[in-house]
Design a protein around this motif. Structure first.
Motif, short mmCIF file in Angstrom:
data_model
loop_
_atom_site.label_atom_id
_atom_site.label_comp_id
_atom_site.label_asym_id
_atom_site.label_seq_id
_atom_site.Cartn_x
_atom_site.Cartn_y
_atom_site.Cartn_z
N THR A 1 -4.02 14.31 22.92
CA THR A 1 -2.59 14.07 22.66
C THR A 1 -2.00 13.28 23.82
O THR A 1 -2.64 13.08 24.85
CB THR A 1 -1.84 15.40 22.50
N HIS A 2 -0.78 12.83 23.66
CA HIS A 2 -0.11 12.08 24.73
C HIS A 2 0.10 12.95 25.97
O HIS A 2 0.01 12.44 27.09
CB HIS A 2 1.22 11.53 24.23
N ASP A 3 0.36 14.23 25.77
CA ASP A 3 0.54 15.13 26.91
C ASP A 3 -0.78 15.27 27.68
O ASP A 3 -0.79 15.27 28.92
CB ASP A 3 1.02 16.50 26.45
N GLU A 4 -1.89 15.41 26.97
CA GLU A 4 -3.19 15.55 27.62
C GLU A 4 -3.61 14.26 28.32
O GLU A 4 -4.26 14.30 29.37
CB GLU A 4 -4.26 15.92 26.59
N LYS B 1 5.71 9.79 25.37
CA LYS B 1 5.81 9.85 23.92
C LYS B 1 7.01 9.04 23.44
O LYS B 1 7.99 8.89 24.14
CB LYS B 1 5.96 11.31 23.45
N GLN C 1 8.29 11.46 17.98
CA GLN C 1 6.84 11.57 17.77
C GLN C 1 6.42 13.04 17.79
O GLN C 1 6.91 13.83 18.59
CB GLN C 1 6.12 10.81 18.88
N ALA C 2 5.49 13.39 16.93
CA ALA C 2 4.97 14.76 16.90
C ALA C 2 4.17 15.04 18.17
O ALA C 2 3.52 14.15 18.73
CB ALA C 2 4.08 14.97 15.68
N ASP C 3 4.25 16.29 18.62
CA ASP C 3 3.52 16.67 19.83
C ASP C 3 2.00 16.56 19.64
O ASP C 3 1.26 16.40 20.60
CB ASP C 3 3.87 18.10 20.24
N SER C 4 1.55 16.68 18.40
CA SER C 4 0.12 16.67 18.13
C SER C 4 -0.42 15.28 17.78
O SER C 4 -1.59 15.14 17.45
CB SER C 4 -0.19 17.62 16.98
#
Length: 91
Positions: free
Chosen positions: A28-31, A36, A40-43
């Motif tokens: 994901t963008h966080d990982e 983001k 946009q969805a977190d997943s």
């Protein structure tokens, strides 16, 4: 076995393999440490690579289809070997 049957079985194995391999290697963008887009969805995947997925699914489907056809030709596992009803195997 006809070649059209083998092609249909390969296609089924390919779709199964693609869905099985879809979540592997995706971050994901966080990982990934990326920003983001608003809304946009977190997943949502940051590094989705469909070409790599196609190659991996094709290789896996070829191996599985090859094993299926070899089992069909060699008769390693037959319907009689599958104890689906719970009856004792016949000798």
């Amino acid at each position: 076995m006809k070649w059209t049957s083998m092609l249909a079985i390969y296609a089924l194995f390919w779709v199964f393999s693609a869905f099985l391999l879809l979540p592997f290697g995706v971050r994901t963008h966080d990982e990934a440490g990326m920003a983001k887009v608003p809304g946009q969805a977190d997943s949502a995947p940051a590094n989705f690579r469909p070409g790599l997925l196609v190659v991996r699914a094709s290789v896996m489907a070829a191996v599985l289809c090859g094993l299926y056809v070899l089992n069909y030709v060699q008769g390693w596992i037959t319907v009689d070997d599958l104890n689906l009803i719970g009856e004792p195997p016949q000798a």
